[in-house]
Write a protein that holds these residues in place. Structure first.
Motif, PDB file in Angstrom:
ATOM      1  N   ILE A  11      20.459  25.532   1.938  1.00  0.00           N
ATOM      2  CA  ILE A  11      19.756  24.443   2.630  1.00  0.00           C
ATOM      3  C   ILE A  11      20.765  23.499   3.280  1.00  0.00           C
ATOM      4  O   ILE A  11      20.577  23.077   4.427  1.00  0.00           O
ATOM      5  N   ASP A  12      21.846  23.202   2.574  1.00  0.00           N
ATOM      6  CA  ASP A  12      22.894  22.335   3.123  1.00  0.00           C
ATOM      7  C   ASP A  12      23.482  22.950   4.384  1.00  0.00           C
ATOM      8  O   ASP A  12      23.652  22.268   5.397  1.00  0.00           O
ATOM      9  N   GLY A  13      23.782  24.237   4.342  1.00  0.00           N
ATOM     10  CA  GLY A  13      24.364  24.903   5.508  1.00  0.00           C
ATOM     11  C   GLY A  13      23.438  24.900   6.708  1.00  0.00           C
ATOM     12  O   GLY A  13      23.850  24.602   7.834  1.00  0.00           O
ATOM     13  N   ILE A  14      22.164  25.197   6.477  1.00  0.00           N
ATOM     14  CA  ILE A  14      21.189  25.229   7.565  1.00  0.00           C
ATOM     15  C   ILE A  14      20.976  23.834   8.150  1.00  0.00           C
ATOM     16  O   ILE A  14      21.004  23.651   9.374  1.00  0.00           O
ATOM     17  N   CYS A  15      20.788  22.850   7.278  1.00  0.00           N
ATOM     18  CA  CYS A  15      20.570  21.475   7.762  1.00  0.00           C
ATOM     19  C   CYS A  15      21.801  20.935   8.480  1.00  0.00           C
ATOM     20  O   CYS A  15      21.674  20.268   9.518  1.00  0.00           O
ATOM     21  N   THR A  16      22.978  21.220   7.937  1.00  0.00           N
ATOM     22  CA  THR A  16      24.210  20.745   8.574  1.00  0.00           C
ATOM     23  C   THR A  16      24.390  21.369   9.947  1.00  0.00           C
ATOM     24  O   THR A  16      24.690  20.675  10.925  1.00  0.00           O
ATOM     25  N   ALA A  17      24.211  22.687  10.042  1.00  0.00           N
ATOM     26  CA  ALA A  17      24.354  23.361  11.336  1.00  0.00           C
ATOM     27  C   ALA A  17      23.338  22.829  12.340  1.00  0.00           C
ATOM     28  O   ALA A  17      23.678  22.586  13.508  1.00  0.00           O
ATOM     29  N   TRP A  18      22.115  22.615  11.900  1.00  0.00           N
ATOM     30  CA  TRP A  18      21.064  22.103  12.781  1.00  0.00           C
ATOM     31  C   TRP A  18      21.380  20.682  13.241  1.00  0.00           C
ATOM     32  O   TRP A  18      21.287  20.361  14.427  1.00  0.00           O
ATOM     33  N   PRO A  37      29.405  24.260  14.099  1.00  0.00           N
ATOM     34  CA  PRO A  37      28.233  24.376  13.228  1.00  0.00           C
ATOM     35  C   PRO A  37      27.972  25.811  12.764  1.00  0.00           C
ATOM     36  O   PRO A  37      27.612  26.043  11.615  1.00  0.00           O
ATOM     37  N   LEU A  38      28.183  26.781  13.651  1.00  0.00           N
ATOM     38  CA  LEU A  38      27.966  28.179  13.280  1.00  0.00           C
ATOM     39  C   LEU A  38      28.977  28.646  12.237  1.00  0.00           C
ATOM     40  O   LEU A  38      28.632  29.388  11.306  1.00  0.00           O
ATOM     41  N   THR A  39      30.216  28.196  12.352  1.00  0.00           N
ATOM     42  CA  THR A  39      31.235  28.543  11.364  1.00  0.00           C
ATOM     43  C   THR A  39      30.903  27.929  10.013  1.00  0.00           C
ATOM     44  O   THR A  39      31.048  28.585   8.970  1.00  0.00           O
ATOM     45  N   LYS A  44      28.913  28.716   4.458  1.00  0.00           N
ATOM     46  CA  LYS A  44      27.880  28.460   3.446  1.00  0.00           C
ATOM     47  C   LYS A  44      27.187  29.759   3.026  1.00  0.00           C
ATOM     48  O   LYS A  44      26.893  29.956   1.848  1.00  0.00           O
ATOM     49  N   VAL A  45      26.925  30.654   3.977  1.00  0.00           N
ATOM     50  CA  VAL A  45      26.298  31.939   3.651  1.00  0.00           C
ATOM     51  C   VAL A  45      27.252  32.775   2.796  1.00  0.00           C
ATOM     52  O   VAL A  45      26.839  33.396   1.808  1.00  0.00           O
ATOM     53  N   PHE A  46      28.533  32.790   3.149  1.00  0.00           N
ATOM     54  CA  PHE A  46      29.530  33.515   2.360  1.00  0.00           C
ATOM     55  C   PHE A  46      29.600  32.953   0.937  1.00  0.00           C
ATOM     56  O   PHE A  46      29.612  33.697  -0.036  1.00  0.00           O
ATOM     57  N   LEU A  47      29.648  31.630   0.829  1.00  0.00           N
ATOM     58  CA  LEU A  47      29.700  30.990  -0.481  1.00  0.00           C
ATOM     59  C   LEU A  47      28.439  31.300  -1.292  1.00  0.00           C
ATOM     60  O   LEU A  47      28.515  31.550  -2.494  1.00  0.00           O
ATOM     61  N   SER A  48      27.299  31.318  -0.645  1.00  0.00           N
ATOM     62  CA  SER A  48      26.050  31.667  -1.332  1.00  0.00           C
ATOM     63  C   SER A  48      26.082  33.114  -1.820  1.00  0.00           C
ATOM     64  O   SER A  48      25.576  33.418  -2.905  1.00  0.00           O
ATOM     65  N   GLY A  49      26.662  33.999  -1.034  1.00  0.00           N
ATOM     66  CA  GLY A  49      26.824  35.389  -1.477  1.00  0.00           C
ATOM     67  C   GLY A  49      27.703  35.485  -2.709  1.00  0.00           C
ATOM     68  O   GLY A  49      27.423  36.257  -3.634  1.00  0.00           O
ATOM     69  N   PHE A  50      28.757  34.686  -2.750  1.00  0.00           N
ATOM     70  CA  PHE A  50      29.640  34.653  -3.915  1.00  0.00           C
ATOM     71  C   PHE A  50      28.905  34.105  -5.137  1.00  0.00           C
ATOM     72  O   PHE A  50      29.032  34.635  -6.238  1.00  0.00           O
ATOM     73  N   ILE A  51      28.112  33.075  -4.927  1.00  0.00           N
ATOM     74  CA  ILE A  51      27.325  32.506  -6.029  1.00  0.00           C
ATOM     75  C   ILE A  51      26.314  33.535  -6.527  1.00  0.00           C
ATOM     76  O   ILE A  51      26.108  33.676  -7.739  1.00  0.00           O
TER      77      ILE A  51
END
Length: 94
Positions: A11-18, A37-39, A44-51
């Motif tokens: 959610i943080d990644g999506i809201c921040t990018a937006w 923003p895309l980076t 955030k997506v990579f970190l979520s995959g790690f989590i």
């Protein structure tokens, strides 16, 4: 706790990018402020995959009390960031 952190991180990644794409906000994290923003969303997506990997691997098997405190702090931090995002989104969308 890992699953909650994973969701709040996404959610943080999506809201921040937006917010950054629309120039409604500025990135407050000095480590991320120089990225697009895309980076940031990709990180955030990579970190979520790690989590997700940690969650599926029955993490942690040792030092349970230490990790419980660390993960509680991270969850508290992301909860604050989540409410910050919700605040600016309400202000922007009203």
């Amino acid at each position: 706790m890992l699953l909650v952190i994973l969701v709040l991180n996404l959610i943080d990644g999506i809201c921040t990018a937006w917010g950054l794409s629309n120039q409604w906000i500025e990135e407050a994290n000095p480590l991320l402020s120089s990225f697009s923003p895309l980076t940031i969303l990709g990180i955030k997506v990579f970190l979520s995959g790690f989590i997700l990997f940690l969650w599926k691997s029955n993490f942690p098997t040792r030092l349970t009390n230490v990790w419980r405190v660390v993960l509680s702090f991270i969850m508290f931090l992301y909860s604050g960031i989540f409410f910050l995002h919700m605040t600016w989104m309400v202000l922007v969308l009203i």
